[in-house]
Design a protein around this motif. Sequence first.
Motif, PDB file in Angstrom:
ATOM      1  N   UNK A 111      35.001  41.148  44.591  1.00 50.25           N
ATOM      2  CA  UNK A 111      36.407  41.465  44.400  1.00 50.25           C
ATOM      3  C   UNK A 111      36.527  42.710  43.526  1.00 50.25           C
ATOM      4  N   UNK A 112      37.722  43.230  43.418  1.00 51.21           N
ATOM      5  CA  UNK A 112      37.972  44.450  42.649  1.00 51.21           C
ATOM      6  C   UNK A 112      38.989  44.150  41.555  1.00 51.21           C
ATOM      7  N   UNK A 113      38.538  44.189  40.306  1.00 51.05           N
ATOM      8  CA  UNK A 113      39.472  43.892  39.234  1.00 51.05           C
ATOM      9  C   UNK A 113      38.799  43.624  37.907  1.00 51.05           C
ATOM     10  N   UNK A 114      39.437  42.796  37.106  1.00 47.67           N
ATOM     11  CA  UNK A 114      38.951  42.464  35.781  1.00 47.67           C
ATOM     12  C   UNK A 114      37.609  41.749  35.860  1.00 47.67           C
ATOM     13  N   UNK A 115      36.632  42.278  35.133  1.00 43.97           N
ATOM     14  CA  UNK A 115      35.242  41.817  35.105  1.00 43.97           C
ATOM     15  C   UNK A 115      34.483  42.147  36.385  1.00 43.97           C
ATOM     16  N   UNK A 116      35.125  42.816  37.310  1.00 45.12           N
ATOM     17  CA  UNK A 116      34.470  43.337  38.513  1.00 45.12           C
ATOM     18  C   UNK A 116      34.972  44.758  38.731  1.00 45.12           C
ATOM     19  N   UNK A 117      34.468  45.677  37.939  1.00 44.16           N
ATOM     20  CA  UNK A 117      34.939  47.064  37.978  1.00 44.16           C
ATOM     21  C   UNK A 117      35.576  47.468  36.666  1.00 44.16           C
ATOM     22  N   UNK A 118      36.441  46.601  36.145  1.00 41.18           N
ATOM     23  CA  UNK A 118      36.972  46.778  34.792  1.00 41.18           C
ATOM     24  C   UNK A 118      36.254  45.774  33.910  1.00 41.18           C
ATOM     25  N   UNK A 119      35.401  46.266  33.011  1.00 40.09           N
ATOM     26  CA  UNK A 119      34.591  45.348  32.208  1.00 40.09           C
ATOM     27  C   UNK A 119      35.286  44.926  30.925  1.00 40.09           C
TER      28      UNK A 119
END
Length: 206
Positions: A111-119
């Motif tokens: 997925x694309x988002x918090x904790x997956x791209x935004x750490x």
Amino acid sequence: MKKKVSIIVLIVLVIAGGIGFMVYQSQGVGTILDAKGVKLYQHGFQLYEEQIATYIKENYSGVSKIEFSPIFVRGDGRYTMHTANIVPVLYDNNGNKAILGGTIGNRIYARYGLLHGISALDFDGADEEVIYLSDSATDQEIDVSKSKNLPKEAKITYDPEMDDNIEALVKDGQLKDVKKNKAGSPQVKVSYNIEIREGDYTKWRP
């Protein structure tokens, strides 16, 4: 006179705060994020969307448009896990479109988002924004907290997870003639989206 001015300022602040609260409630996130949190999430995801779009634009040919879903938030961060995700959408030059992430065949893509791209997306002890983007190829975290737009050091040159995802979309026939190519797609149109909604990102479709 000073007391009158103070009272007027207080009234203005109360009205402004009330309007802000109603706006966030109408977006369906009033119970999850306050006004400060909304600003933080919009800032962080704006930079993250720029990172994704820049990588595709500079490394893939055959892409005519990149667009993003709203930012979908869920959970209260106390009793339920707080999540925030977006859905990137690619359009090829033949009129086809496909989403990144989700399931293709027997594989579930990231997925694309918090904790997956935004750490990291938070506030520090001085109440200043803390925003870190990830570089999936090097496992490094890049501090973009003070940046208004994606800084050069936050551009990624290799993203194996996204590459596998796009390759699978092409093999599955959802996209046509989209290829990894250093010529890129310089004329690609990008539609960013920092609207925040409460809900399940997996249910969203362009």
